[in-house]
Write a protein that holds these residues in place. Structure first.
Motif, mmCIF file in Angstrom:
data_model
loop_
_atom_site.group_PDB
_atom_site.id
_atom_site.type_symbol
_atom_site.label_atom_id
_atom_site.label_comp_id
_atom_site.label_asym_id
_atom_site.label_seq_id
_atom_site.Cartn_x
_atom_site.Cartn_y
_atom_site.Cartn_z
ATOM 1 N N ALA A 1 41.851 90.684 34.298
ATOM 2 C CA ALA A 1 42.251 89.428 34.930
ATOM 3 C C ALA A 1 42.711 88.434 33.887
ATOM 4 C CB ALA A 1 41.090 88.844 35.723
ATOM 5 N N GLY B 1 38.885 94.672 32.585
ATOM 6 C CA GLY B 1 38.398 95.062 33.903
ATOM 7 C C GLY B 1 36.897 95.296 33.920
ATOM 8 N N VAL C 1 39.716 89.638 42.462
ATOM 9 C CA VAL C 1 39.117 89.073 41.261
ATOM 10 C C VAL C 1 38.163 87.955 41.675
ATOM 11 C CG1 VAL C 1 39.547 87.904 39.078
ATOM 12 C CG2 VAL C 1 41.171 89.596 39.911
ATOM 13 N N ARG D 1 43.358 85.668 38.239
ATOM 14 C CA ARG D 1 44.239 86.602 38.947
ATOM 15 C C ARG D 1 44.300 87.907 38.182
ATOM 16 N NH1 ARG D 1 49.170 83.105 41.387
ATOM 17 N NH2 ARG D 1 47.864 81.492 42.266
ATOM 18 N N GLU D 2 44.685 88.956 38.890
ATOM 19 C CA GLU D 2 44.842 90.242 38.249
ATOM 20 C C GLU D 2 45.930 90.151 37.191
ATOM 21 O OE1 GLU D 2 45.309 93.567 40.858
ATOM 22 O OE2 GLU D 2 44.040 92.638 42.355
ATOM 23 N N GLN D 3 45.757 90.865 36.083
ATOM 24 C CA GLN D 3 46.768 90.837 35.027
ATOM 25 C C GLN D 3 48.064 91.433 35.555
ATOM 26 O OE1 GLN D 3 45.126 92.813 31.617
ATOM 27 N NE2 GLN D 3 44.049 90.991 30.951
ATOM 28 N N SER E 1 49.995 89.944 37.705
ATOM 29 C CA SER E 1 50.274 89.418 39.030
ATOM 30 C C SER E 1 51.341 88.333 38.944
ATOM 31 C CB SER E 1 48.998 88.835 39.646
ATOM 32 O OG SER E 1 49.294 88.160 40.843
ATOM 33 N N SER F 1 36.555 92.147 38.076
ATOM 34 C CA SER F 1 37.884 92.587 38.491
ATOM 35 C C SER F 1 38.016 94.086 38.254
ATOM 36 C CB SER F 1 38.969 91.840 37.719
ATOM 37 O OG SER F 1 38.921 92.176 36.357
ATOM 38 N N ARG F 2 38.959 94.696 38.924
ATOM 39 C CA ARG F 2 39.161 96.135 38.764
ATOM 40 C C ARG F 2 39.944 96.457 37.499
ATOM 41 N NH1 ARG F 2 40.744 97.679 44.916
ATOM 42 N NH2 ARG F 2 38.670 97.331 45.774
#
Length: 138
Positions: A85, A108, A58, A132-134, A136, A81-82
């Motif tokens: 986030a 994303g 991210v 941060r990635e959701q 995480s 982010s993929r």
């Protein structure tokens, strides 16, 4: 007094006999050194290419910040982010004391986000403390 072979090597204009005496005539030393240098270079290159940073996948960048009133501050930032986030925002006053926080969930992809942060007094700046990635747990 007759000159010794070591004196001849030192006094001659050609330093090769002294080098040959210590390292030998074969290229084995240089071949092994070259192979080692190539292996280290390839390993270093692979580690640099695979480095993703300490924050995962991210990335964020602040675009604009404003504080239109003493009870709110506004920030625009870009998040890439993929899978989405969660970002933590902090509003700071002129002495860099935290005067407000907010959490923002971002979908994303490459997204532009504009949000307000409620503050207890006039803010001087707003920063993205982390993204941060959701989901995480870190």
């Amino acid at each position: 007094m007759a000159a010794t072979p070591e004196d001849d090597a030192v006094n001659s204009a050609d330093p090769a006999p002294a080098l040959r005496k210590h390292h030998g005539n074969g290229p084995l030393f240089f071949i092994v050194g070259t192979i080692f240098a190539v292996a280290v270079t390839i390993g270093w290159g692979m580690s640099v290419m695979n480095y993703s940073g300490l924050s995962g996948d991210v990335f964020h960048q602040v675009v604009t910040v404003s504080a239109p009133s003493s009870s709110e501050a506004r920030i625009s930032f870009e998040v890439n982010s993929r899978g989405g986030a969660e970002c933590l925002l902090r509003a700071l006053d002129a002495q860099m004391v935290e005067v407000g926080t907010a959490r923002v969930e971002v979908e994303g992809g490459n997204r532009m986000v504009q949000t307000d942060v409620e503050t207890v007094r006039q803010a001087a700046t707003v920063e993205v403390a982390s993204c941060r990635e959701q989901g995480s747990q870190d």
